[in-house]
Motif scaffolding. Structure first.
Motif, PDB file in Angstrom:
ATOM      1  N   GLN A 117       0.735  -1.225   0.175  1.00  0.00           N
ATOM      2  CA  GLN A 117      -0.014   0.011  -0.027  1.00  0.00           C
ATOM      3  C   GLN A 117       1.196   1.419  -0.054  1.00  0.00           C
ATOM      4  O   GLN A 117       1.731   1.430   0.884  1.00  0.00           O
ATOM      5  N   ALA A 118       0.278   2.217  -1.066  1.00  0.00           N
ATOM      6  CA  ALA A 118       1.397   3.553  -0.946  1.00  0.00           C
ATOM      7  C   ALA A 118       0.781   4.542  -0.219  1.00  0.00           C
ATOM      8  O   ALA A 118      -0.164   4.135   0.731  1.00  0.00           O
ATOM      9  N   GLY A 119       1.651   5.614   0.052  1.00  0.00           N
ATOM     10  CA  GLY A 119       1.109   6.740   1.010  1.00  0.00           C
ATOM     11  C   GLY A 119      -0.064   7.275   0.505  1.00  0.00           C
ATOM     12  O   GLY A 119      -0.744   7.188  -0.549  1.00  0.00           O
ATOM     13  N   ALA A 120      -0.214   8.313   1.356  1.00  0.00           N
ATOM     14  CA  ALA A 120      -1.560   9.382   1.102  1.00  0.00           C
ATOM     15  C   ALA A 120      -1.572  10.108   0.132  1.00  0.00           C
ATOM     16  O   ALA A 120      -1.156  11.524   0.387  1.00  0.00           O
ATOM     17  N   ALA A 121      -1.438   9.567  -0.994  1.00  0.00           N
ATOM     18  CA  ALA A 121      -1.479  10.515  -2.277  1.00  0.00           C
ATOM     19  C   ALA A 121      -1.729  10.059  -3.510  1.00  0.00           C
ATOM     20  O   ALA A 121      -1.993   8.680  -3.312  1.00  0.00           O
TER      21      ALA A 121
ATOM     22  N   GLY B 198       3.663  -1.389  -8.617  1.00  0.00           N
ATOM     23  CA  GLY B 198       3.482  -2.820  -8.748  1.00  0.00           C
ATOM     24  C   GLY B 198       2.272  -3.321  -9.736  1.00  0.00           C
ATOM     25  O   GLY B 198       1.973  -2.585 -10.440  1.00  0.00           O
ATOM     26  N   ALA B 199       2.151  -4.687  -9.606  1.00  0.00           N
ATOM     27  CA  ALA B 199       0.988  -5.139 -10.384  1.00  0.00           C
ATOM     28  C   ALA B 199      -0.320  -4.803  -9.978  1.00  0.00           C
ATOM     29  O   ALA B 199      -0.796  -4.757  -8.746  1.00  0.00           O
ATOM     30  N   LEU B 200      -1.261  -4.425 -10.813  1.00  0.00           N
ATOM     31  CA  LEU B 200      -2.615  -4.173 -10.469  1.00  0.00           C
ATOM     32  C   LEU B 200      -3.536  -5.393 -10.738  1.00  0.00           C
ATOM     33  O   LEU B 200      -4.743  -5.579  -9.948  1.00  0.00           O
TER      34      LEU B 200
ATOM     35  N   GLU C 225      -5.259   8.712 -18.392  1.00  0.00           N
ATOM     36  CA  GLU C 225      -4.517   8.843 -17.159  1.00  0.00           C
ATOM     37  C   GLU C 225      -5.349   8.403 -16.057  1.00  0.00           C
ATOM     38  O   GLU C 225      -6.346   8.925 -15.864  1.00  0.00           O
ATOM     39  N   MET C 226      -4.864   7.429 -15.274  1.00  0.00           N
ATOM     40  CA  MET C 226      -5.307   6.492 -14.011  1.00  0.00           C
ATOM     41  C   MET C 226      -4.639   7.225 -13.077  1.00  0.00           C
ATOM     42  O   MET C 226      -3.597   7.574 -12.924  1.00  0.00           O
ATOM     43  N   ALA C 227      -5.515   7.178 -11.861  1.00  0.00           N
ATOM     44  CA  ALA C 227      -4.758   7.556 -10.538  1.00  0.00           C
ATOM     45  C   ALA C 227      -5.462   6.828  -9.374  1.00  0.00           C
ATOM     46  O   ALA C 227      -6.728   6.529  -9.402  1.00  0.00           O
ATOM     47  N   LEU C 228      -4.804   6.386  -8.465  1.00  0.00           N
ATOM     48  CA  LEU C 228      -5.509   5.922  -7.136  1.00  0.00           C
ATOM     49  C   LEU C 228      -4.802   6.517  -6.036  1.00  0.00           C
ATOM     50  O   LEU C 228      -3.670   6.584  -5.934  1.00  0.00           O
ATOM     51  N   PHE C 229      -5.730   6.635  -4.912  1.00  0.00           N
ATOM     52  CA  PHE C 229      -5.374   7.134  -3.751  1.00  0.00           C
ATOM     53  C   PHE C 229      -5.198   5.866  -2.819  1.00  0.00           C
ATOM     54  O   PHE C 229      -5.705   5.138  -2.859  1.00  0.00           O
ATOM     55  N   HIS C 230      -3.802   6.272  -2.163  1.00  0.00           N
ATOM     56  CA  HIS C 230      -3.385   5.125  -1.279  1.00  0.00           C
ATOM     57  C   HIS C 230      -3.303   3.815  -1.878  1.00  0.00           C
ATOM     58  O   HIS C 230      -4.104   2.738  -1.804  1.00  0.00           O
ATOM     59  N   ALA C 231      -2.528   3.796  -3.365  1.00  0.00           N
ATOM     60  CA  ALA C 231      -2.855   2.866  -4.294  1.00  0.00           C
ATOM     61  C   ALA C 231      -2.214   1.636  -3.562  1.00  0.00           C
ATOM     62  O   ALA C 231      -1.499   1.306  -2.643  1.00  0.00           O
ATOM     63  N   GLN C 232      -3.181   0.369  -3.963  1.00  0.00           N
ATOM     64  CA  GLN C 232      -2.730  -0.768  -3.159  1.00  0.00           C
ATOM     65  C   GLN C 232      -2.520  -1.690  -4.501  1.00  0.00           C
ATOM     66  O   GLN C 232      -3.310  -2.128  -5.338  1.00  0.00           O
ATOM     67  N   THR C 233      -1.342  -2.343  -4.473  1.00  0.00           N
ATOM     68  CA  THR C 233      -0.854  -3.253  -5.557  1.00  0.00           C
ATOM     69  C   THR C 233      -0.160  -4.559  -5.195  1.00  0.00           C
ATOM     70  O   THR C 233       0.216  -4.641  -4.040  1.00  0.00           O
TER      71      THR C 233
END
Length: 450
Positions: free
Chosen positions: A166-170, A208-210, A181-189
């Protein structure tokens, strides 16, 4: 009187419990339905996905509890997963604090999930957020689910050794091959280094892999896994160009040899059907089959039935009073056995009911005739005992004739006059009844036994 009051109180308490139980069931099912609708409409729900796919020209349909589409007509199942432990049922939240802290938002049975995966190529969207996102609508780091919980549910699905990061708060942006253009908040990969040889990356980001396709443990068919549900949920479709990328991703995941219809499956139940018209079907009826008739929406009918029964019994209690015991009532005489008491009381009630009907209809002569006939039968029982038959009245008159011919003649004539077909006016009827009562008293006083 005290005994009757106690019985009435007990019955009222029982009816109250019945009504409360029915109302409780009704409220429980209503609350469960409200929680499901709230989840589907929340930021982490998928209520908007079907419309987004249809707007892009993809044939899509959402699950409905009253519809059972054929497996043969569906090409891809999109399955949001909200259960972190397929082996246990989560506790029902008691208040808002419990709903905020909840991690499993919709339970699904492991066997049901396995059947869904085997029926149709399925894209499972892993859980990401706790109940705080449903209740508060705030995407905070504390609302994220623990990675250990995600590892456990992946293992239960049949995909082992895959780690989630899990990525940070962005907002983590990514440019897809099609240019969106795709974007994810707190991206989980998925961590690429942990993907086994049985897993193939389909769509990925720098982090990472989605989306991966993994062969499940046990050699069963592959399963598609989406690490971050925010790509397709109500919240994610409103971010960047996710709404434009989502239909392209879904279209790419539909197998070419399958129908091009997407089934967005919100339900934890197995709603799809298999066309087996040409095959023999063997069914095993167990407790699980019976339990289906107690779940929503059937439970609403059972709850309503309990409430209606409670109201009906309560109304009957208020209208007719508590059930009287055998031989109860002020007219009950000395008992000579329960059978005799029951027969006497039944006879009195029957005569009373018939007399009331005759009085209401104005048939006074018929009422008097029925009274005399019943009284003659009682007179026969006085002379010859309770075993006297219907023809014992003639035996009484014959006995009186031997003992007192004049009294017997007058008594028989008055009786026939009252029970005959000749119409008597009110005054004549009263005179005849008075004469009958006088003669009857003489019969009992002078010839009261055989």
């Amino acid at each position: 009187m005290a005994e009757r009051s106690g019985g009435a109180s007990g019955l009222l308490i029982g009816l109250g419990i019945l009504g409360v139980a029915g109302l409780g069931l009704l409220l429980a099912f209503a609350a469960q339905g409200a929680r499901d609708r709230q989840l589907d409409a929340s930021p982490i729900g998928f209520g908007a996905l079907t419309g987004t796919l249809k707007a892009a020209g993809i044939a899509a349909r959402a699950s409905h509890p009253y519809q059972s589409p054929l497996v043969e007509d569906l090409g891809l199942r999109i399955l949001p997963l909200y259960d972190l432990d397929l082996h246990r049922t989560s506790d029902t939240p008691r208040d808002r604090a419990d709903r905020i802290a909840a991690t499993s938002l919709r339970d699904i049975d492991e066997e049901t999930l396995a059947t869904k995966l085997s029926e149709i190529p399925t894209l499972i969207m892993l859980p990401k957020w706790s109940g705080a996102m449903v209740e508060l609508g705030v995407a905070h780091r504390q609302s994220l689910l623990a990675r250990s919980s995600l590892r456990r549910v992946l293992r239960q699905i049949g995909v082992s050794r895959v780690e989630v990061q899990q990525a940070g708060a962005a907002f983590l942006p990514a440019t897809m091959p099609e240019g969106q253009e795709m974007a994810l908040f707190h991206a989980q990969t998925f961590e690429r280094a942990t993907l086994p040889n049985s897993c193939t990356e389909i769509i990925g980001m720098t982090a990472g892999a989605l989306v991966v396709s993994c062969q499940m443990t046990g050699g069963e068919g592959p399963v598609l896994l989406l690490s971050d549900p925010d790509l397709l949920n109500n919240h994610g479709l409103a971010v960047a160009e996710n709404a434009a990328f989502a239909p392209r991703l879904v279209a790419e995941l539909i197998p070419a040899d399958r129908p091009q219809t997407v089934y967005v499956d919100f339900s934890p139940d197995l709603l799809t059907a298999v066309d087996r018209d040409d095959e023999r079907q063997d069914y095993t009826r167990g407790s699980a089959e019976f339990a289906r008739f107690l779940t929503y929406p059937f439970g609403l009918f059972w709850a309503a039935l309990l409430i209606v029964l409670g109201v009906v019994f309560w109304r009957g209690q208020r209208r007719f009073g508590p059930v009287a015991g055998v031989g109860a009532g002020p007219s009950s005489g000395p008992s000579s056995g329960d059978t005799g008491i029951t027969r006497d009381r039944s006879k009195r009630l029957s005569l009373g009911a018939k007399a009331r009907l005759l009085r209401l209809s104005g048939a006074d002569a018929r009422l008097a005739a029925d009274f005399v006939q019943a009284d003659l039968q009682d007179l026969a029982q006085t002379f010859f005992g309770r075993e006297a038959s219907a023809g014992s009245t003639e035996r009484v008159l014959a006995l009186l004739t031997r003992r007192d011919p004049a009294l017997a003649r007058d008594f028989a004539e008055t009786s026939r006059r009252l029970t005959g077909d000749a119409a008597l006016g009110p005054a004549a009827l009263m005179r005849a009844l008075d004469q009958y009562q006088s003669l009857r008293k003489k019969v009992l006083d002078h010839h009261g036994s055989a």
